[in-house]
Design an enzyme around this catalytic site. Structure first.
Site, short mmCIF file in Angstrom:
data_model
loop_
_atom_site.label_atom_id
_atom_site.label_comp_id
_atom_site.label_asym_id
_atom_site.label_seq_id
_atom_site.Cartn_x
_atom_site.Cartn_y
_atom_site.Cartn_z
CG HIS A 175 -3.91 5.57 -3.06
ND1 HIS A 175 -2.67 5.14 -3.50
CD2 HIS A 175 -3.80 5.66 -1.70
CE1 HIS A 175 -1.86 4.99 -2.45
NE2 HIS A 175 -2.52 5.30 -1.36
CG ASP A 211 0.96 8.74 1.50
OD1 ASP A 211 0.10 9.27 2.22
OD2 ASP A 211 1.04 7.49 1.34
CG HIS A 213 0.64 3.80 1.17
ND1 HIS A 213 0.16 4.54 2.24
CD2 HIS A 213 0.76 2.53 1.60
CE1 HIS A 213 -0.03 3.73 3.27
NE2 HIS A 213 0.34 2.51 2.92
CG ASP A 301 1.11 7.35 5.00
OD1 ASP A 301 2.00 8.03 4.45
OD2 ASP A 301 0.16 6.84 4.38
CE1 TYR A 340 -4.87 7.04 6.76
CE2 TYR A 340 -2.62 6.38 6.22
CZ TYR A 340 -3.87 6.83 5.82
OH TYR A 340 -4.12 7.05 4.50
C1 SP5 Z 1 -3.80 7.84 1.38
C2 SP5 Z 1 -3.25 6.58 1.97
O1 SP5 Z 1 -2.31 6.62 2.73
N1 SP5 Z 1 -3.89 5.44 1.66
C3 SP5 Z 1 -3.40 4.25 2.26
C4 SP5 Z 1 -4.05 3.11 1.64
C5 SP5 Z 1 -3.44 1.84 2.15
N2 SP5 Z 1 -4.29 1.20 3.06
C6 SP5 Z 1 -3.94 -0.15 3.26
C7 SP5 Z 1 -4.73 -0.66 4.39
C8 SP5 Z 1 -4.40 -2.08 4.66
C9 SP5 Z 1 -5.13 -2.51 5.88
N3 SP5 Z 1 -4.46 -2.03 7.05
C10 SP5 Z 1 -4.54 -2.92 8.11
C11 SP5 Z 1 -3.76 -2.41 9.28
C12 SP5 Z 1 -2.49 -3.22 9.44
N4 SP5 Z 1 -1.64 -2.61 10.43
ZN ZN Z 2 -0.31 6.55 2.45
#
Ligand code: SP5
Ligand code: ZN
Length: 360
Positions: A175, A211, A213, A301, A340
Site C-alpha cells: 500500500h 494479498d 487487498h 489475508d 492477520y
Molecule cells: C497489508 C495489508 O493487508 N493491509 C491491510 C490494510 C487494511 N486494513 C483495514 C483495516 C480496517 C479496520 N479493521 C477493523 C477490523 C474489522 N474486522
Molecule cells: Zn491485505
C-alpha cells in the site's frame, strides 16, 4: 503437511520486530490493530517447523529506496517519530505515535499549490493517507529491515543459487505509494524487489499480488511503466473494502504502461475456485508480458478465517496458487504482505511456498 521439508530460503531481519504500532485509528476510534509483531513470530516458527532454513538479511544502502519512492517520503519516515517525540504530543493530547488528522486532499486545497506545514502534526497528513498507519520509535528500523530482507531474497535468486526465495517482510509494503504511506505499509518491499531485479538485468519483471487487498502502492509506482507488470486479485474495493478508491478492473496502466496493469476485483465470499481462476488469468498476463522474473506479493489475508477480509481461501487454495505461479518457471521472490489470523498464518505461508516449490 507432515514430512515435508521446505527448500526455499527464508530471509528475515530481527529489526522487523521493532515496529510496534500500539493500535490504529479506525473510523475515528483507537482500536488494537492486527498488524502486530507476533505475526512475524508465528510465521518464522511455522517455517522452521517445516524445515526451512532462515537466513539473516544483509544490509543495503538507503539509495535503493528512492528508485521507487520520493526522497521526501523517505526522509519523513526516517525522521518523523523523533520529531514527534520532541514535541509534547505524548503528554498533551497523550499520543506517542505519529497520527495525522488533516489531509491536503483536493477538497481542502481547491486548486492551490501544496505548501508543507511546519508543525509535525499538520505535516503528517501530507504523507500518511489514512489514520490506521501509525509511526513509532522502531517503525523506520523495521521498515528498513523488511526492505533489506526483500533485497537479500532478490540476491539469492539473481545469483542463480535459488529458483525461489521468500522474504518475511514486516511491516508489509504494497500500500506504500511513491509519495505516501497507509494500509499498515511504509516502504514498498515488493516494488523495491522488482526494481532491483530490473537493475540486475531482467528487462521485464512481473509482480503478482495475492494479498486480499489491492496493492495500490505497487500499482501507482509502476502505472506508467511498461517494464514492470502488476497484476492483483483482491476483494472488490467498490464493495466497501480498503483501499476503497483504487483497485478497479478498468485500471489497466497509462502511457507507456498501458496494458501492463491488471486488476481482478472479487466479490465478498469468493471461494478457492474463482480466486484461483483470477490468479491463473493474472499469471497468463505476466507470461504474455514477457517477464523473466517474478515477485509475489504474498498476503495470506484472503484466508477464510482472516479478520480483515471476506474472501474464503483455504490452505489448499494458497498451495494451488503457489503451484500455478510455479508453472511460469521464473526466478521468484516472494515477499510477505498481509495476513492477520495468528493461528492459521504460518500454515498458509508454508502451503504457498510448498506450492511454489512444486516445479522442482
Ligand atoms: C497489508 C495489508 O493487508 N493491509 C491491510 C490494510 C487494511 N486494513 C483495514 C483495516 C480496517 C479496520 N479493521 C477493523 C477490523 C474489522 N474486522
Ligand atoms: Zn491485505
Amino acid at each position: 503437511m507432515p514430512n515435508m521439508t521446505l527448500k526455499t530460503p527464508v530471509v528475515w531481519s530481527d529489526a522487523c520486530l521493532l515496529h510496534v504500532p500500539k493500535g490504529e485509528v479506525w473510523v475515528g476510534v483507537p482500536i488494537e490493530g492486527t498488524e502486530v509483531p507476533a505475526r512475524a513470530e508465528v510465521i518464522v516458527a511455522a517455517l522452521q517447523d517445516a524445515g526451512a532454513v532462515v537466513t539473516p538479511a544483509s544490509g543495503y544502502d538507503d539509495t535503493v529506496l528512492t528508485d521507487v519512492h520520493d526522497p521526501e517520503l523517505v526522509d519523513w519516515l526516517r525522521t518523523c517519530s523523533d520529531e514527534w517525540q520532541r514535541g509534547s504530543y505524548s503528554v498533551d493530547p497523550g499520543q506517542d505515535r505519529v497520527v495525522p488528522y488533516v489531509f491536503p486532499t483536493a477538497a481542502l486545497l481547491c486548486g492551490l499549490p501544496l505548501r508543507s506545514p511546519t508543525a509535525v502534526h499538520g505535516r503528517a497528513g501530507q504523507y500518511a493517507y489514512d489514520t490506521m498507519t501509525l509511526v513509532g520509535p522502531g517503525t523506520w528500523e523495521a521498515a528498513r529491515g523488511a526492505v533489506d530482507a526483500a533485497l537479500t531474497a532478490v540476491d539469492l535468486v539473481a545469483s542463480g543459487r535459488h529458483e525461489t526465495a521468500y522474504a518475511l517482510c514486516r511491516p508489509p509494503g504494497h500500500h506504500a505509494t511513491p509519495n505516501g504511506y497507509g494500509g499498515s505499509c511504509y516502504l514498498n518491499n515488493a516494488a523495491v524487489a522488482a526494481q532491483a531485479l530490473r537493475t540486475k538485468g531482467h528487462e521485464r519483471v512481473a509482480i503478482i499480488d495475492i494479498d486480499a487487498h489491492h496493492g495500490n502502492g505497487t500499482q501507482a509506482i509502476f502505472y506508467d511503466r511498461s517494464d514492470v507488470y502488476y497484476g492483483s486479485v483482491h476483494v472488490d474495493p467498490a464493495a466497501g473494502w480498503f483501499p476503497h478508491y483504487v483497485g478497479h478492473a478498468d485500471e489497466t496502466g497509462r502511457g507507456d504502461g498501458a496494458g501492463a496493469n491488471r486488476n481482478i476485483p472479487l466479490a465478498e465470499g469468493t471461494p478457492d475456485d474463482d480466486w484461483l481462476a483470477g490468479v491463473a488469468s493474472i499469471a497468463e498476463g505476466a507470461k504474455a508480458h514477457g517477464a523473466t522474473a517474478l515477485v509475489v506479493s504474498l498476503g495470506v489475508d484472503a484466508a477464510i478465517n482472516d479478520p480483515e477480509s471476506p474472501l474464503q481461501i483455504t490452505d489448499r487454495g494458497y498451495q494451488a496458487a503457489g503451484e500455478q505461479l510455479a508453472t511460469l518457471g521464473l526466478p521468484t521472490v516472494a515477499v510477505q504482505e498481509g495476513g492477520y489470523h495468528l493461528p492459521s498464518l504460518g500454515g498458509l505461508v508454508v502451503a504457498t511456498l510448498a506450492g511454489l516449490e512444486s516445479r522442482r
